[in-house]
Write an enzyme that holds these catalytic residues in place. Sequence first.
Site, PDB file in Angstrom:
ATOM      1  N   ASP A  69       0.849  -1.194   0.000  1.00 19.83           N
ATOM      2  CA  ASP A  69       0.000   0.000   0.000  1.00 19.83           C
ATOM      3  C   ASP A  69       0.883   1.241   0.000  1.00 19.83           C
ATOM      4  OD1 ASP A  69       0.708  -0.467   2.828  1.00 19.83           O
ATOM      5  OD2 ASP A  69      -0.626   1.211   3.233  1.00 19.83           O
TER       6      ASP A  69
ATOM      7  N   GLU B  15      -0.091  -0.581   5.743  1.00 18.93           N
ATOM      8  CA  GLU B  15       0.877   0.018   6.660  1.00 18.93           C
ATOM      9  C   GLU B  15       0.744   1.529   6.724  1.00 18.93           C
ATOM     10  OE1 GLU B  15       4.536   1.892   8.077  1.00 18.93           O
ATOM     11  OE2 GLU B  15       3.703   2.031   6.056  1.00 18.93           O
TER      12      GLU B  15
END
Length: 453
Positions: free
Chosen positions: A92, A156
């Site tokens: 991500d 994250e």
Amino acid sequence: MSSNPVAATVASLMPRAKEELTELVAFKSVADFGQFPRGESAGAARWITDALTAEGFEDVTLLDTPDGTQSVYGRLPGPEGAKTVLLYAHYDVQPPLDESGWTTPPFELTERDGRWYGRGTADCKGGLIMHLLALRALKANGGVPVHVKVIVEGSEEQGTGGLERYAEEHPELLTADTIVIGDAGNFRAGLPTVTTTLRGMTLVRVRIDTLEGNLHSGQFGGAAPDALAALVRVLDSLRAEDGTTTVDGLSGDRVWDGLQYDDEQFRKDAHVLDGVELTGSGTVADRIWARPSVTVLGIDCPPVVGATPSVQASARALISLRVPPGVDSDEATKLLRAHLESHTPWGARVSTEQIGQGQAFRADTTSPAYRAMADAMAVAYPGQEMQYAGQGGSIPLCNTLGTLYPKAEVLLIGLSEPEARIHAVNESVSPDELERLSVAEALFLRNYASGAH
């Protein structure tokens, strides 16, 4: 470095690495599904699943984590009796921010001035490519000498803790003798560095209400309590005159006794405008690695364009507080919320909500894994000695893994050196850093397996 067979193999694989990173960067995998399609993250996760499967990984799985995102897991068996190393990255990415500020499109990898530009090139899709390059180089030069687990996180950057909670619920999954977190970076390009501390963090949303509804500022302004003005006063209370973070009850006088960060170099790295002062006191290293820092991430209030002459009834802000090792994030959250509430003026109604949190981290630099990495980096970066630095950012999973597996050694390396400008517009990665760190990781795995360090 090219005389080393591992280094020569990595060099030959760099064109493939660029192609793969181009494909990964094209996924707009921001794990904020109110802004970006979930399918973009799903596509990136499938790409990683296919890549691990093609490399011979077993038990390749999409893990549905409690925050509604997916992490990718795989296991590559090594020789019988070998040690186990867990390699971490995340797919991500941060939103691109103002796309008009990018010289080239954020989700198209573009080579320019010797660097590869695009969101996630350094943070942290490039970290996954680094792991793949290291493993491929070992396969081509005698094989991978350890058992390898790979975990690639899907949220994250959002700080929503999905993988941490999943790991706590399935503690056997990520067990390892050593964990290599590929989400840090060298102190500067060309200087091999391991990150030994991370600040923890907490995210708090504050809301202030003063009126049942907005009022005409000419008719009521001056006596009617303005919620936005109240919020501004609260936010200002979080900083001293010199910019030092001041949360009531939170210590801010710790010092950093390792690698130092020159003031002028920091100004250059941070692109501070001429004439603008740095904030806080103490050394730069003290301020960014050893002390708390507060940042106002966003404010909900009327935009300038279209604003009306009104006294505001409500206002909100999102606040990030970074806390150094030795400070418990739970306690810091309590202190921050109490500070916000106690500094709200005029009896205004205030509410606070914690929306994310992670604990700080400190590594044991005396472990065999650190010696093995130092030897590996000396080969990958000839003439350079491995440095130890802190990092002001947070990787909440580190503390979770350290708690779950207290005997595991944790090393943090990666591609996020200052020129990478992670989280900003025009993020980029140095292909030279990607190449050298891939060599370092491969040699580390070999050194660690043999104990020859």
